[in-house]
Scaffold this motif. Structure first.
Motif, mmCIF file in Angstrom:
data_model
loop_
_atom_site.group_PDB
_atom_site.id
_atom_site.type_symbol
_atom_site.label_atom_id
_atom_site.label_comp_id
_atom_site.label_asym_id
_atom_site.label_seq_id
_atom_site.Cartn_x
_atom_site.Cartn_y
_atom_site.Cartn_z
ATOM 1 N N TRP A 74 -11.813 -12.340 15.177
ATOM 2 C CA TRP A 74 -13.165 -12.470 16.211
ATOM 3 C C TRP A 74 -14.393 -11.828 15.826
ATOM 4 N N ILE A 75 -14.334 -10.466 15.375
ATOM 5 C CA ILE A 75 -15.109 -10.027 15.031
ATOM 6 C C ILE A 75 -16.079 -10.687 13.830
ATOM 7 N N GLY A 76 -15.523 -11.128 12.845
ATOM 8 C CA GLY A 76 -15.731 -12.048 11.897
ATOM 9 C C GLY A 76 -16.692 -13.272 12.414
ATOM 10 N N CYS A 77 -16.103 -13.605 13.449
ATOM 11 C CA CYS A 77 -16.749 -14.839 14.033
ATOM 12 C C CYS A 77 -18.200 -14.373 14.716
ATOM 13 N N ILE A 78 -18.071 -13.401 15.517
ATOM 14 C CA ILE A 78 -19.467 -12.900 16.038
ATOM 15 C C ILE A 78 -20.310 -12.427 14.831
ATOM 16 N N VAL A 79 -19.870 -11.889 13.901
ATOM 17 C CA VAL A 79 -20.972 -11.388 12.886
ATOM 18 C C VAL A 79 -21.469 -12.540 12.148
ATOM 19 N N GLU A 80 -20.696 -13.752 12.252
ATOM 20 C CA GLU A 80 -21.139 -14.905 11.537
ATOM 21 C C GLU A 80 -22.158 -15.506 12.454
ATOM 22 N N LYS A 81 -21.791 -15.586 13.893
ATOM 23 C CA LYS A 81 -22.690 -16.008 14.672
ATOM 24 C C LYS A 81 -23.938 -15.629 14.902
ATOM 25 N N TYR A 82 -23.988 -14.515 14.894
ATOM 26 C CA TYR A 82 -25.158 -13.631 14.805
ATOM 27 C C TYR A 82 -25.908 -13.354 13.499
ATOM 28 N N LYS A 83 -25.261 -13.858 12.585
ATOM 29 C CA LYS A 83 -25.873 -13.567 11.098
ATOM 30 C C LYS A 83 -26.123 -12.213 10.824
ATOM 31 N N TRP A 84 -25.084 -11.419 11.362
ATOM 32 C CA TRP A 84 -25.133 -9.988 11.348
ATOM 33 C C TRP A 84 -24.728 -9.586 9.938
ATOM 34 N N ASP A 85 -25.314 -8.468 9.238
ATOM 35 C CA ASP A 85 -25.058 -7.852 7.971
ATOM 36 C C ASP A 85 -23.739 -7.222 8.044
ATOM 37 N N ALA A 86 -22.643 -7.902 7.666
ATOM 38 C CA ALA A 86 -21.220 -7.082 7.670
ATOM 39 C C ALA A 86 -21.226 -6.101 7.133
ATOM 40 N N SER A 87 -22.142 -5.815 6.233
ATOM 41 C CA SER A 87 -21.962 -4.484 5.298
ATOM 42 C C SER A 87 -22.194 -3.351 6.138
ATOM 43 N N THR A 88 -22.733 -3.509 7.429
ATOM 44 C CA THR A 88 -23.107 -2.411 7.979
ATOM 45 C C THR A 88 -22.163 -1.944 9.000
ATOM 46 N N ILE A 89 -21.037 -2.966 8.887
ATOM 47 C CA ILE A 89 -19.750 -2.521 9.908
ATOM 48 C C ILE A 89 -18.814 -1.829 8.941
ATOM 49 N N ASP A 90 -18.423 -0.893 9.652
ATOM 50 C CA ASP A 90 -17.223 0.033 8.897
ATOM 51 C C ASP A 90 -15.947 -0.730 9.321
ATOM 52 N N THR A 91 -15.226 -1.416 8.325
ATOM 53 C CA THR A 91 -14.112 -2.018 8.531
ATOM 54 C C THR A 91 -12.973 -1.509 9.006
ATOM 55 N N ALA A 92 -12.965 -0.331 8.572
ATOM 56 C CA ALA A 92 -11.836 0.625 9.102
ATOM 57 C C ALA A 92 -11.978 0.909 10.178
ATOM 58 N N GLN A 93 -12.935 0.962 10.973
ATOM 59 C CA GLN A 93 -13.054 0.952 12.611
ATOM 60 C C GLN A 93 -12.723 -0.324 13.292
ATOM 61 N N CYS A 94 -12.480 -1.489 12.619
ATOM 62 C CA CYS A 94 -12.179 -2.690 13.182
ATOM 63 C C CYS A 94 -10.764 -2.899 13.314
ATOM 64 N N GLU A 95 -10.072 -2.055 12.635
ATOM 65 C CA GLU A 95 -8.562 -2.029 12.755
ATOM 66 C C GLU A 95 -7.999 -1.562 14.030
ATOM 67 N N MET A 96 -7.816 -2.563 15.016
ATOM 68 C CA MET A 96 -7.556 -2.296 16.309
ATOM 69 C C MET A 96 -6.915 -3.482 16.876
ATOM 70 N N ASN A 97 -5.855 -3.499 17.747
ATOM 71 C CA ASN A 97 -5.565 -4.665 18.192
ATOM 72 C C ASN A 97 -6.223 -5.032 19.620
ATOM 73 N N GLY A 98 -5.719 -6.298 20.156
ATOM 74 C CA GLY A 98 -6.532 -6.361 21.096
ATOM 75 C C GLY A 98 -6.636 -5.505 22.644
ATOM 76 N N GLN A 99 -5.610 -4.756 22.813
ATOM 77 C CA GLN A 99 -5.459 -4.042 23.860
ATOM 78 C C GLN A 99 -6.373 -2.926 23.667
ATOM 79 N N GLN A 100 -6.444 -2.214 22.309
ATOM 80 C CA GLN A 100 -7.280 -1.230 22.052
ATOM 81 C C GLN A 100 -8.955 -1.558 22.016
ATOM 82 N N LEU A 101 -9.034 -3.027 21.842
ATOM 83 C CA LEU A 101 -10.386 -3.485 21.855
ATOM 84 C C LEU A 101 -10.779 -3.753 23.297
ATOM 85 N N CYS A 102 -10.015 -4.057 24.173
ATOM 86 C CA CYS A 102 -10.459 -4.339 25.582
ATOM 87 C C CYS A 102 -10.384 -3.054 26.279
ATOM 88 N N GLN A 103 -10.029 -1.708 25.546
ATOM 89 C CA GLN A 103 -10.102 -0.404 26.354
ATOM 90 C C GLN A 103 -11.531 0.037 26.085
#
Length: 367
Positions: A74-103
């Motif tokens: 999902w994050i990848g899709c949004i990154v792509e959708k907004y042509k965001w520079d993925a290199s600015t995102i710390d992938t380690a911080q993306c490691e969460m499941n949906g429940q954590q995300l929704c919180q």
DNA sequence: AGGGGGTTTCCTGATT
DNA sequence: AAATCAGGAAACCCCC
């Protein structure tokens, strides 16, 4: 011009007729389209005589039910959708499941994703709202069509779909057109008029020319997914011969954006062996193109070599790709030990020690 | 500008 | 005969 558009418009109209019976549709005469125009729209990889609509990845479940993988997608899709520079995102911080995300609060999102946080938060709210609103019938459908040829062709297609209730969004990088319907739906598509909902992104694929004769009957389906949200309905529609077309986008593409920071080459796109691997790992998009001969050993076989080559060509925007050329690239992998030779067996390859991500038990691979 | 990686294209010859 | 395999050579594109 309008010729090619007519066909896709017809397909779209048929589909909308199925989903939204109250929508006015514009029947299109097939005679308005030349075979040349028809050939511009390569849009399927499916070896069956069906038009299949199926939920893709993260869109098929409630956000809070997403796995870590789905969150990443999902994050990848949004990154792509907004042509965001993925290199600015710390992938380690993306490691969460949906429940954590929704919180996460909007502030949390901003601190993790920077400027993209707002977009992610809003989209997540939108998805949750959409799911939640199913019961009252206020929902949103997104239909994603993968098209071919140049963006200008898609513009023309859009011109044919002029309905105020539909919002079109063209993604030039994704070779797709996404149409969003915001209106209450009261038609029979949903089996359950009981509040079934199929919100989220759904992907259209069309039959393979190889497996079709002329004047086939095709079905438009909206599959029932395990979550019970999708519904089922079908409509017959006559279609003429088509050539195989653009593949549905692999989720791995989105991951690649996030991996860009870690792999200097991924910024250039998926490598051939990764493309092959990802087809093998996604039976839902595999469509009989490749199959595992020995899953544990990484041995696989091309079932439809030219179709795979076409898909690879489409990915690389190269309409002249053939299996012969693709196989030459595959043979270069022997030296790098990304592939190992399998002697005496045609169309059979084996992943080598330098290929990763294909084994059961590898991160993100469940079965 | 130059080099390297990863193909892509073309080719000849061998094998299935 | 056609499809596929094997691998050399050169070109191409993109990134660093």
């Amino acid at each position: 011009m309008a010729a090619g558009n007519c066909e896709i418009s017809s397909i779209i109209s048929t589909y909308f007729t199925t989903l939204y019976p109250t929508l006015p549709v514009q029947p299109v005469s097939d005679s308005m389209m030349s075979s040349q125009d028809r050939d511009k729209f390569l849009a399927f990889s499916e070896p069956t005589n069906e038009l299949t609509v199926q939920p893709s990845g993260w869109s098929s479940d409630f956000p809070h039910m997403w796995s870590q993988e789905q969150v990443m997608d999902w994050i990848g899709c949004i990154v792509e959708k907004y042509k965001w520079d993925a290199s600015t995102i710390d992938t380690a911080q993306c490691e969460m499941n949906g429940q954590q995300l929704c919180q996460l609060s909007k502030q949390d999102m901003n601190s993790i994703f920077g400027g993209l946080g707002d977009k992610l938060y809003d989209h997540l709210c939108h998805l949750r709202d959409c799911k939640d609103s199913c019961d009252v019938g206020d929902r949103e459908y997104q239909l994603k069509f993968h098209l071919t040829d140049t963006p200008s062709d898609w513009d023309l297609i859009c011109d044919l779909i002029k309905n105020d209730e539909i919002k079109e969004e063209i993604d030039y990088d994704d070779f797709s057109i996404t149409m969003t319907k915001h209106k209450y739906y009261s038609g029979p598509i949903s089996p359950a008029s009981s509040g079934s909902c199929s919100s989220g992104l759904e992907t259209f694929s069309l039959p393979d020319r190889d497996t079709l004769g002329s004047d086939h009957e095709m079905e438009v389906k909206s599959h029932t997914s395990s979550d019970g949200f999708s519904s089922y309905n079908k409509t017959d529609v006559n279609m003429n011969k088509r050539r195989r077309g653009r593949p549905r986008k692999l989720n791995s593409d989105n991951r690649d954006l996030l991996d860009a920071k870690r792999n200097k080459h991924s910024a250039r796109g998926t490598h051939l062996w990764e493309f092959i691997r990802d087809i093998l790992l996604h039976p839902d998009i595999n469509q009989g193109l490749l199959k595992w001969e020995d899953r544990s050993e990484g041995v696989f076989k091309f079932l439809r070599s030219e179709a795979v080559a076409q898909l690879w060509g489409q990915k690389k925007k190269n309409s002249t790709m053939t299996y012969e050329k693709l196989s030459r690239a595959m043979r270069y992998y022997y030296k790098r030990e990304i592939l190992e030779r399998v002697d005496g067996r045609r169309l059979v390859y084996k992943f080598g020690k330098n290929a990763s991500g294909w084994r059961l038990g590898d991160k993100g691979i469940e079965s």
